[in-house]
Write a protein that holds these residues in place. Structure first.
Motif, short mmCIF file in Angstrom:
data_model
loop_
_atom_site.label_atom_id
_atom_site.label_comp_id
_atom_site.label_asym_id
_atom_site.label_seq_id
_atom_site.Cartn_x
_atom_site.Cartn_y
_atom_site.Cartn_z
N ASN A 170 32.98 -18.36 -24.29
CA ASN A 170 32.71 -19.49 -23.39
C ASN A 170 33.83 -19.70 -22.35
OD1 ASN A 170 30.38 -20.15 -24.93
ND2 ASN A 170 31.76 -21.02 -26.48
N LEU A 171 34.62 -18.69 -22.19
CA LEU A 171 35.79 -18.89 -21.34
C LEU A 171 35.68 -18.16 -20.01
CD1 LEU A 171 38.51 -18.36 -24.12
CD2 LEU A 171 37.43 -20.50 -23.42
N ASP A 172 36.39 -18.66 -19.01
CA ASP A 172 36.42 -17.97 -17.71
C ASP A 172 37.31 -16.73 -17.82
OD1 ASP A 172 39.24 -18.67 -16.96
OD2 ASP A 172 38.41 -20.70 -17.21
N VAL A 173 37.29 -15.92 -16.82
CA VAL A 173 37.96 -14.62 -16.86
C VAL A 173 39.46 -14.77 -17.10
CG1 VAL A 173 38.43 -12.49 -15.55
CG2 VAL A 173 36.22 -13.62 -15.34
N ASP A 174 40.09 -15.71 -16.37
CA ASP A 174 41.54 -15.88 -16.51
C ASP A 174 41.92 -16.29 -17.94
OD1 ASP A 174 41.87 -15.22 -13.91
OD2 ASP A 174 42.01 -17.30 -13.17
N THR A 175 41.14 -17.24 -18.45
CA THR A 175 41.43 -17.72 -19.81
C THR A 175 41.19 -16.60 -20.82
OG1 THR A 175 40.62 -19.85 -19.06
CG2 THR A 175 41.01 -19.63 -21.41
N GLN A 176 40.11 -15.81 -20.56
CA GLN A 176 39.83 -14.66 -21.44
C GLN A 176 41.06 -13.76 -21.56
OE1 GLN A 176 36.38 -12.25 -20.59
NE2 GLN A 176 35.06 -14.05 -20.42
N GLN A 177 41.66 -13.49 -20.42
CA GLN A 177 42.82 -12.61 -20.40
C GLN A 177 43.99 -13.22 -21.17
OE1 GLN A 177 42.96 -9.45 -19.46
NE2 GLN A 177 40.77 -9.69 -19.00
N GLU A 178 44.12 -14.52 -20.98
CA GLU A 178 45.23 -15.20 -21.69
C GLU A 178 45.03 -15.12 -23.20
OE1 GLU A 178 46.04 -19.22 -20.40
OE2 GLU A 178 45.84 -18.61 -18.30
#
Lengths: 215, 567
Positions: A170-178
């Protein structure tokens, strides 16, 4: 000897239902990230439930350091040896982020060197939450922040195995990476990170991929 | 420890739910507190009243039983004998044969002093007894009974006053001798004794006199002193009215005689003069000896000396029917057993038959009967309070269980998460039950406080209502019988936690009129440590019952299912 080993594990909900998992033989070691992939209905989440002893395999054994976990105290196993990050986080909404983490530490029954509150705050900071966010009720946190709280909770009693069900779903791309970065960091610290995902991006970050096929 | 912390947090988090739960428990607690307090007040009142109660009992002959027994042999003989000799057409069939009734059976039914004393063996430590013997004597010389003129006094023995002991009267009418059925004469021989001018009563002890003093008003010796209870000397005390009427003083001697034999005289020395408030309010009595002012009191030993002398001097005559008649003085014996408590009385009432008392006699205590009557409204209220308590508890338990089941359904997710992260189901259940305990006990403490404050006025209000109903019922009965003299009215009595209750109201002694009933009409304390302990038990019971529903539900929950359903 592998940290966690599945031997001929099969699962079906009941005798009238179709077989969900059949004769699975997987091995997991410390310091690595594993990705379990497969199409919807392939049994990824069921396998994660079995690995976290929320469900018991119909057949086969699961060995933790050579010991069959189906024959041990499942509550103790869940609260000490494996940290689970659920797809929908499963945090207690009436508690703050910090309280969710402390509660998990309390349930584990482990003795800690430092004060639980201090350690919990440190963990939350480690996964990227500020002190102010740590004192917020989880309902008032974003999906990404809740995911971080769920990770901090899973790490709170320092388990050897981290299980995550669709951790970036459920996360955006930036958060996914984090988040993936956090898992890498945990693997480097010697944890065995098992990710159940259908995301190729997440799977790419794994050291080893196990694919489940629909029965 | 974290379970307690969690429970407290959970309570503060779910304020509305817990306030609702608290209100329900509070209402249950107030109701239970009032109900339990009423019961407790009844018990305390009963206990206090019993502690302050002087229990006296008498053994009396069951005349009805004797009459029935007399009828039986005749019926039996009628069946055995086939001839008609025993039955005449005039005799009523199946009824009581008045002509054939032998009143000597009643005469002989009186127990002797020795028999009464034998039964004292059935008493226990702390119990006692006393007795008195009464007989009548006539005035001699210038001495006049109070309320008579000289002609009355001289005529008295020959006119209406004459009355034989064997005229089937149970005893003296003024009640000073206690229960008429309890009296016994020195029966066996037919004595001829007229009712004289004075009633002379010999008391076995000062205790016996105190019993009489308590029953018959306020007596006190105002001049001189009372006779020696152990002395055979013919010392007496007389009433102030009699003393004034005859210009008598302490130290004077009065000469009395056998009403049937003027030559048989007895000289009694006046050692004291008593006053009796009751005697002033007495109506004029037809018979002089029935006037309290004409009561002369002596020791029982002195009475025995008089009776023995009379027996020694007695003349016996035989009439045309061959029946012997003696003019010997004879006393009417009143024997009273006193008991330290009701248990002693009950034991005595059983043991006395083992000592040989015939089943035709019965042991009775007016004090116990009056006491039981006095607490009837309170007992009725106590019984109603018990059922109210049971209903409140049952309804409360059902509401709490239902509410808890709904609460648990709401918190199902919480149970799922806690067990999914490794908290044992039993610990989850303990947390939930602990939450219930905190809410329940907080509400019970508040409820107990309010209930305790309300219990005394509520109990007294309900008791007043109950007494009113009882009185109305009594009044209705009185009206139907045409009584207009206020019989059935209930004087006040205050019994409660106060240990001195007996002194305040009806705690120690009850109206013996037989019609007016002294009800316990108020309680001073109701909620005590017993009630609080009972309320705590109620709290535990309610928590366990409603917690049990929580426990069963939690044990049935599977975290995986709960979490997957939510997903």
């Amino acid at each position: 000897m592998s940290l966690l080993k599945l031997e001929h594990v099969s699962y079906q909900y009941d005798s009238a239902s179709p077989v969900v998992l059949k004769d699975i033989d997987f091995e997991f070691d410390s310091g690595k990230i594993y990705a379990i992939v497969g199409k919807s209905g392939a049994g990824k989440t069921t396998l994660l439930s079995i690995l976290s002893s929320l469900a018991a395999p119909t057949e086969g054994t699961i060995l933790l350091n050579g010991e069959d976990i189906t024959k041990t105290d499942k509550y103790k196993f869940r609260s000490r040896y494996v940290g689970v990050i659920f797809q929908s986080f499963n945090l207690l909404p009436h508690l703050t982020a910090l309280e969710n983490v402390i509660l998990s530490m309390n349930i584990s029954g482990k003795k800690f060197d430092r004060k639980e509150k201090e350690m919990a705050m440190e963990l939350l900071k480690k996964v990227g939450l500020s002190e102010e966010e740590a004192h917020r009720r989880v309902l008032k946190l974003s999906g990404g922040q809740q995911q971080r709280v769920a990770i901090a909770r899973a790490l709170s009693y320092d388990p050897g195995i981290i299980l995550a069900d669709e951790p970036t779903g459920n996360l955006d791309v930036d958060t996914q990476q984090e988040i993936i970065g956090i898992f890498r960091m945990l693997a480097k610290e010697g944890k065995c990170v098992i990710l159940v995902t259908h995301s190729p991006e997440v799977a790419k970050s794994a050291d080893q991929i196990y694919e489940l096929k629909k029965q | 420890m974290y379970i307690i912390k969690n429970a407290v947090k959970s309570i503060t988090r779910n304020k509305l739910r817990n306030v609702l739960l608290g209100i329900i428990v509070f209402v249950i607690a107030v109701s239970a507190c009032v109900a339990l307090s009423i019961r407790e007040a009844a018990d305390v009142a009963k206990k206090d009243a019993l502690e302050g109660l002087t229990i006296t009992a008498q053994i009396s002959f069951d005349r009805m039983s004797a009459m029935e027994q007399m009828a039986k042999p005749e019926e039996a003989s009628g069946q055995e004998e086939t001839g008609d000799e025993q039955t005449t057409p005039e005799e009523p069939q199946g009824g009581f044969d008045r002509g054939g009734f032998d009143f000597d059976i009643l005469q002989g039914s009186s127990l002797s002093l020795d028999e009464y004393l034998t039964y004292t063996e059935a008493q226990q430590e702390g119990d006692s007894y006393y007795y008195s013997g009464a007989f009548s004597l006539d005035a001699t010389g210038d001495l006049l009974p109070y309320g008579t003129e000289e002609e009355d006094a001289t005529e008295a023995p020959d006119e209406g006053n004459a009355s034989s002991i064997n005229d089937r009267r149970g005893g003296m009418e003024n009640g000073q001798m206690g229960d008429p059925q309890a009296m016994g004469g020195r029966g066996g021989k037919r004595f001829q004794v007229n009712e004289g001018d004075f009633s002379v009563t010999g008391y076995s002890s000062y205790d016996a006199m105190l019993g009489m003093f308590d029953e018959n008003g306020s007596y006190s010796v105002t001049e001189g002193e009372i006779f020696d209870e152990d002395s055979e000397a013919l010392d007496c005390i007389i009433s102030s009215e009699l003393a004034l009427y005859n210009d008598l003083e302490v130290g004077d001697t009065i000469v009395l005689c056998n009403p049937e034999c003027e030559e048989e005289t007895y000289s009694l020395k006046v050692t004291g003069i008593y006053t009796n408030e009751t005697s002033s309010s007495q109506e004029n009595n037809r018979f002089a000896m029935n006037d309290p002012a004409n009561n002369i009191y002596i020791s029982y030993k002195a009475a025995e000396a008089i009776l023995s002398a009379s027996e020694a001097a007695a003349n016996t005559t035989t009439d045309s029917d061959g029946e012997e008649t003696s003019v010997v003085l004879s006393d009417t014996l009143a024997f009273t057993y006193t008991f330290a408590n009701v248990d002693h009385y009950n034991t005595f009432a059983e043991r006395v038959y083992d000592l040989g008392l015939s089943e035709e006699y019965r042991v009775s205590s007016e004090d116990v009967a009056a006491f039981e009557n006095s607490i009837t409204p309170l007992e009725t209220l106590s019984g109603a309070a018990f059922w109210f308590f049971v209903i409140v508890l049952a309804v409360g338990a059902v509401i709490l269980v239902t509410l808890n089941i709904f609460n648990l359904r709401e918190r199902k997710y919480e149970v799922g998460v806690l067990t999914a992260i490794g908290m044992k189901k039993s610990k989850v259940a303990v947390q939930f039950i602990f939450e219930l305990f905190i809410v329940t006990f907080a509400a019970i403490i508040l409820g107990a406080g309010v209930g305790a404050a309300a219990s005394v006025p509520v109990t007294n209000a309900l008791l007043a209502d109950q007494i009113e109903k009882t009185q109305q019922s009594q009044e209705t009965t009185n009206e139907r019988f045409g009584f207009k003299d206020g019989r059935g009215e209930a004087p006040a009595g205050d019994i409660g936690g106060d240990p001195n209750a007996g002194e305040k109201g009806s705690g120690g002694r009850f109206d013996r009129s037989g019609t007016a009933q002294n009800y316990v009409n108020s309680v001073s304390t109701a909620t005590n440590i017993h009630v609080i302990l009972q309320l705590i038990c109620v709290g535990i019971l309610l928590t366990v019952i409603s917690g049990l529903a929580a426990l069963i539900s939690i044990m049935r929950y599977e975290p995986l299912k709960i979490l997957s359903d939510r997903t």
